[in-house]
Design a protein around this motif. Structure first.
Motif, PDB file in Angstrom:
ATOM      1  N   UNK A  34      13.319 -13.858  17.909  1.00 49.46           N
ATOM      2  CA  UNK A  34      13.298 -14.602  17.787  1.00 49.46           C
ATOM      3  C   UNK A  34      14.255 -15.820  16.242  1.00 49.46           C
ATOM      4  N   UNK A  35      13.561 -16.841  17.483  1.00 49.16           N
ATOM      5  CA  UNK A  35      13.444 -18.619  17.214  1.00 49.16           C
ATOM      6  C   UNK A  35      11.808 -19.026  16.654  1.00 49.16           C
ATOM      7  N   UNK A 129      12.581 -32.125  10.957  1.00 50.32           N
ATOM      8  CA  UNK A 129      13.887 -31.849  11.252  1.00 50.32           C
ATOM      9  C   UNK A 129      13.400 -30.096  11.706  1.00 50.32           C
ATOM     10  N   UNK A 130      14.716 -29.414  11.827  1.00 44.34           N
ATOM     11  CA  UNK A 130      14.507 -28.094  12.310  1.00 44.34           C
ATOM     12  C   UNK A 130      15.480 -27.625  12.581  1.00 44.34           C
ATOM     13  N   UNK A 131      15.349 -25.931  12.445  1.00 48.35           N
ATOM     14  CA  UNK A 131      16.525 -24.601  12.549  1.00 48.35           C
ATOM     15  C   UNK A 131      16.061 -23.928  13.615  1.00 48.35           C
ATOM     16  N   UNK A 132      17.839 -24.341  14.122  1.00 47.36           N
ATOM     17  CA  UNK A 132      19.102 -23.654  15.516  1.00 47.36           C
ATOM     18  C   UNK A 132      19.332 -22.591  14.736  1.00 47.36           C
ATOM     19  N   UNK A 133      19.146 -20.973  15.661  1.00 49.68           N
ATOM     20  CA  UNK A 133      20.379 -20.369  15.311  1.00 49.68           C
ATOM     21  C   UNK A 133      21.926 -20.690  15.484  1.00 49.68           C
ATOM     22  N   UNK A 134      23.312 -20.699  14.626  1.00 48.71           N
ATOM     23  CA  UNK A 134      24.091 -21.267  15.066  1.00 48.71           C
ATOM     24  C   UNK A 134      24.958 -20.758  16.307  1.00 48.71           C
ATOM     25  N   UNK A 157      19.195 -15.956   7.765  1.00 48.94           N
ATOM     26  CA  UNK A 157      18.250 -16.231   8.519  1.00 48.94           C
ATOM     27  C   UNK A 157      17.555 -16.014   8.737  1.00 48.94           C
ATOM     28  N   UNK A 158      17.928 -14.992   9.881  1.00 50.39           N
ATOM     29  CA  UNK A 158      17.190 -14.820  11.491  1.00 50.39           C
ATOM     30  C   UNK A 158      17.369 -13.078  11.781  1.00 50.39           C
ATOM     31  N   UNK A 159      17.336 -12.164  12.039  1.00 53.09           N
ATOM     32  CA  UNK A 159      17.014 -10.741  12.093  1.00 53.09           C
ATOM     33  C   UNK A 159      16.973 -10.258  13.502  1.00 53.09           C
ATOM     34  N   UNK A 166      22.926 -16.394  10.949  1.00 51.99           N
ATOM     35  CA  UNK A 166      22.698 -17.716  10.249  1.00 51.99           C
ATOM     36  C   UNK A 166      21.963 -18.320  10.939  1.00 51.99           C
ATOM     37  N   UNK A 167      21.557 -19.578  10.582  1.00 53.66           N
ATOM     38  CA  UNK A 167      20.598 -20.907  11.236  1.00 53.66           C
ATOM     39  C   UNK A 167      21.110 -22.313  10.570  1.00 53.66           C
ATOM     40  N   UNK A 168      21.272 -23.002  11.575  1.00 52.72           N
ATOM     41  CA  UNK A 168      21.529 -24.223  10.988  1.00 52.72           C
ATOM     42  C   UNK A 168      20.133 -25.181  10.779  1.00 52.72           C
ATOM     43  N   UNK A 169      19.899 -25.962  10.270  1.00 53.52           N
ATOM     44  CA  UNK A 169      19.009 -27.002   9.154  1.00 53.52           C
ATOM     45  C   UNK A 169      19.653 -28.375   9.551  1.00 53.52           C
ATOM     46  N   UNK A 170      18.814 -28.773  10.506  1.00 55.60           N
ATOM     47  CA  UNK A 170      19.356 -30.399  10.719  1.00 55.60           C
ATOM     48  C   UNK A 170      17.765 -31.402  10.216  1.00 55.60           C
TER      49      UNK A 170
END
Length: 179
Positions: A34-35, A129-134, A157-159, A166-170
């Motif tokens: 999922x990630x 940058x990184x996308x991390x599930x909340x 963003x992810x299923x 939801x995913x955080x964009x850092x």
């Protein structure tokens, strides 16, 4: 002992053919899919072809994969990636995996600090940058500890199963980690 890709704790090294078993295990761990956007298992043949064809030329492949090893023993504990390396805009996405037995020991922080320094001072990148599930609080903690800040939330963003999350964009601009 400290160098561009090494500290007393962690050393980042290039992929080797002997990494095939670890990569096979990690790429086929369905709990990670999922990630990673993985949709189906990878065969050893596919991973072998990847290793065989991997050049390490960051700007040609737009990717850099490094194995995270313990400096003292050489034992491999994870992998860190720079993906979507964009030389024109001077940025890249970070991917980081520390295998379960070694989580919670500071290895993720150490590997991220090394790759941030490498990205800025060797590759000349300005931004990571990184996308991390909340719901991945441990991962969010690692990246915020290293100076990444929340830039936004990617909704649905992810299923996972039949639900979207939801995913955080850092982002970190000026790649060096906080001291």
């Amino acid at each position: 002992m400290s160098s561009l890709l090494s500290t007393d704790i962690i050393t980042l090294r290039a992929l080797e053919p002997t990494d095939i078993d670890l990569l096979y295990r990690w790429e086929n761990d369905t709990t990670l899919w999922t990630v990673t956007d993985t949709m189906a298992p990878y065969s050893r043949q596919v991973i072998w072809q990847y290793l065989k064809n991997y050049s390490g030329d960051v700007y040609a492949s737009h990717q850099l994969r490094l194995m995270v090893t313990l400096t003292a023993t050489g034992e491999t504990v994870g992998i860190i990636d720079l993906n979507d390396v964009d030389a024109f805009n001077s940025r890249a996405e970070v991917g980081l995996l520390i295998a379960r037995p070694w989580q919670g020991k500071g290895y993720a922080h150490a590997a991220l600090a090394i790759v941030m320094n490498y990205a800025q001072n060797h590759l000349g990148l300005r931004q990571l940058y990184v996308k991390i599930p909340l719901d991945n609080e441990a991962c969010l903690h690692v990246f915020t500890d290293c100076g990444f800040t929340m830039s936004g939330t990617l909704r649905s963003w992810i299923k996972r199963g039949s639900r979207y999350h939801d995913v955080a964009l850092l982002q970190h601009i000026g790649c060096n980690p906080r001291p």
